[in-house]
Write a protein that holds these residues in place. Structure first.
Motif, short mmCIF file in Angstrom:
data_model
loop_
_atom_site.label_atom_id
_atom_site.label_comp_id
_atom_site.label_asym_id
_atom_site.label_seq_id
_atom_site.Cartn_x
_atom_site.Cartn_y
_atom_site.Cartn_z
N ASP A 42 -13.04 -5.52 -12.18
CA ASP A 42 -13.33 -5.99 -10.98
C ASP A 42 -12.34 -6.08 -9.86
O ASP A 42 -12.30 -6.08 -8.74
CB ASP A 42 -13.86 -7.36 -10.97
CG ASP A 42 -15.11 -7.66 -11.74
OD1 ASP A 42 -15.82 -6.55 -11.54
OD2 ASP A 42 -15.24 -8.96 -12.12
N HIS A 43 -11.06 -5.84 -10.24
CA HIS A 43 -9.74 -5.69 -9.92
C HIS A 43 -8.97 -4.51 -10.05
O HIS A 43 -7.76 -4.43 -10.52
CB HIS A 43 -8.87 -7.02 -10.08
CG HIS A 43 -9.67 -8.16 -9.86
ND1 HIS A 43 -9.57 -8.53 -8.59
CD2 HIS A 43 -10.21 -9.01 -10.24
CE1 HIS A 43 -10.25 -9.65 -8.22
NE2 HIS A 43 -10.63 -10.09 -9.57
N THR A 44 -9.75 -3.48 -9.88
CA THR A 44 -8.99 -2.11 -10.35
C THR A 44 -7.68 -1.58 -9.92
O THR A 44 -6.49 -1.25 -10.48
CB THR A 44 -10.02 -0.94 -9.54
OG1 THR A 44 -11.34 -1.12 -10.26
CG2 THR A 44 -9.37 0.44 -10.41
N LEU A 45 -7.40 -2.16 -8.48
CA LEU A 45 -5.99 -1.52 -7.69
C LEU A 45 -4.85 -2.84 -7.97
O LEU A 45 -4.02 -2.61 -7.70
CB LEU A 45 -6.43 -1.09 -6.51
CG LEU A 45 -7.11 -0.12 -6.13
CD1 LEU A 45 -7.39 0.44 -4.72
CD2 LEU A 45 -6.44 1.10 -7.06
N ASP A 46 -5.28 -4.06 -8.18
CA ASP A 46 -4.58 -5.19 -8.13
C ASP A 46 -4.35 -6.29 -9.17
O ASP A 46 -3.52 -6.87 -9.49
CB ASP A 46 -4.39 -6.10 -6.80
CG ASP A 46 -5.94 -7.01 -6.79
OD1 ASP A 46 -6.96 -6.55 -7.66
OD2 ASP A 46 -5.93 -7.57 -6.02
N GLY A 47 -5.37 -5.61 -10.19
CA GLY A 47 -5.52 -6.63 -11.35
C GLY A 47 -4.36 -6.76 -12.28
O GLY A 47 -4.15 -7.54 -13.30
N THR B 123 -2.57 4.57 -13.45
CA THR B 123 -2.14 5.13 -14.80
C THR B 123 -1.85 3.91 -15.78
O THR B 123 -2.43 4.00 -16.76
CB THR B 123 -0.76 5.95 -14.44
OG1 THR B 123 -1.03 6.69 -13.62
CG2 THR B 123 -0.28 6.36 -15.71
N LEU B 124 -1.15 2.89 -15.42
CA LEU B 124 -0.73 1.83 -16.46
C LEU B 124 -2.28 1.01 -16.50
O LEU B 124 -2.57 0.61 -17.55
CB LEU B 124 0.00 0.71 -15.57
CG LEU B 124 0.44 -0.43 -16.45
CD1 LEU B 124 0.95 0.18 -17.89
CD2 LEU B 124 1.55 -1.17 -15.68
N GLY B 125 -3.08 0.89 -15.48
CA GLY B 125 -4.27 0.36 -15.64
C GLY B 125 -5.35 0.99 -16.65
O GLY B 125 -5.90 0.46 -17.53
N LYS B 126 -5.09 2.44 -16.71
CA LYS B 126 -5.94 3.06 -17.66
C LYS B 126 -5.53 2.60 -19.07
O LYS B 126 -6.22 2.67 -20.17
CB LYS B 126 -5.89 4.46 -17.48
CG LYS B 126 -6.53 5.30 -18.48
CD LYS B 126 -6.47 6.76 -18.25
CE LYS B 126 -7.29 7.78 -19.42
NZ LYS B 126 -7.54 7.26 -20.46
N ASP C 276 0.79 -1.06 0.08
CA ASP C 276 0.09 0.10 0.11
C ASP C 276 0.77 1.37 -0.16
O ASP C 276 0.94 1.97 1.06
CB ASP C 276 -0.95 -0.07 1.38
CG ASP C 276 -2.06 1.06 1.21
OD1 ASP C 276 -2.50 1.42 2.09
OD2 ASP C 276 -2.19 1.64 0.06
N ASP C 277 1.53 1.58 -1.06
CA ASP C 277 2.44 2.64 -1.24
C ASP C 277 1.89 3.70 -2.41
O ASP C 277 1.29 2.98 -3.25
CB ASP C 277 3.64 2.55 -1.43
CG ASP C 277 4.28 1.74 -2.54
OD1 ASP C 277 4.00 2.49 -3.78
OD2 ASP C 277 4.88 0.79 -2.39
N SER C 278 1.96 4.97 -2.28
CA SER C 278 1.49 5.71 -3.18
C SER C 278 1.89 5.54 -4.87
O SER C 278 1.00 5.86 -5.59
CB SER C 278 1.40 7.25 -2.81
OG SER C 278 2.64 7.65 -2.83
#
Length: 190
Positions: free
Chosen positions: A45-50, A13-16, A3-5
């Protein structure tokens, strides 16, 4: 996931970028279109870790099929864990600005070849395959690109490979799989 910024910003950014790539991509057939929709659902479904290896449900990966400058040979790795000939690739990292960057980084790291040039504006195909990244199993949601090596490129076997070699596109080694054979055929046509 840590959990770091920086990692959270990279996920957003990469997810987008990954989402944009999958939405803009023109799949070659209905099966690939459905797979792209599955990948997009996974990211929703896994926005932050997918994107990351830590996601037990599965995670996006990037790979690159490297063709020689004449496009008559392909560089394959005899994967040290899977014990099959495959294209080069692997996990995304927070420092990757785009999915294409990740695919080229992995190919350069695993081949030692600099100056690889992606073919086309996007992926060649998608592939979902089971992996053992987690004790209960997981999935690689692999976005597969093709690239051309510069003339006279020399490869170096990495720690991830038992071997690395060039093969004629019409005489692939065994063991390999149908996904690789489809990738080679699509890349040669690209």
């Amino acid at each position: 996931m840590r959990d770091d910024s920086g990692r959270l910003l990279a996920a957003v950014t990469l997810g987008k970028n990954v989402t944009d790539v999958l939405r803009r991509w023109r799949p070659p057939d209905d099966a690939q279109r459905e797979l792209a929709l599955d990948f997009l659902r996974h990211l929703r479904d896994h926005t932050l870790d997918g994107l990351w290896r830590e996601c037990a449900a599965g995670h996006i990966t990037a790979s690159t099929l490297v063709l020689d400058s004449t496009r008559t040979r392909v560089l394959l790795t005899l994967h040290s864990k899977i014990k099959a000939w495959l294209q080069l690739g692997g996990h995304l990292e927070p420092g990757d600005a785009t999915l294409a960057d990740a695919a080229l980084r992995e190919a350069a790291e695993e081949s030692g070849i600099r100056g690889l040039r992606l073919l086309g504006a996007g992926p060649v195909q998608l592939d979902r395959h089971a992996v053992r990244c987690h004790p209960e199993g997981s999935w690689h949601l692999d976005v597969q690109y093709a690239a051309v090596a510069p003339p006279g490129a020399r490869h170096v076997v990495s720690d991830e490979s038992d071997d690395l070699a060039w093969f004629p596109v019409d005489a692939l080694p065994e063991p390999t799989d149908d996904a690789l054979r489809r990738l080679v055929a699509r890349a040669v046509r690209a």
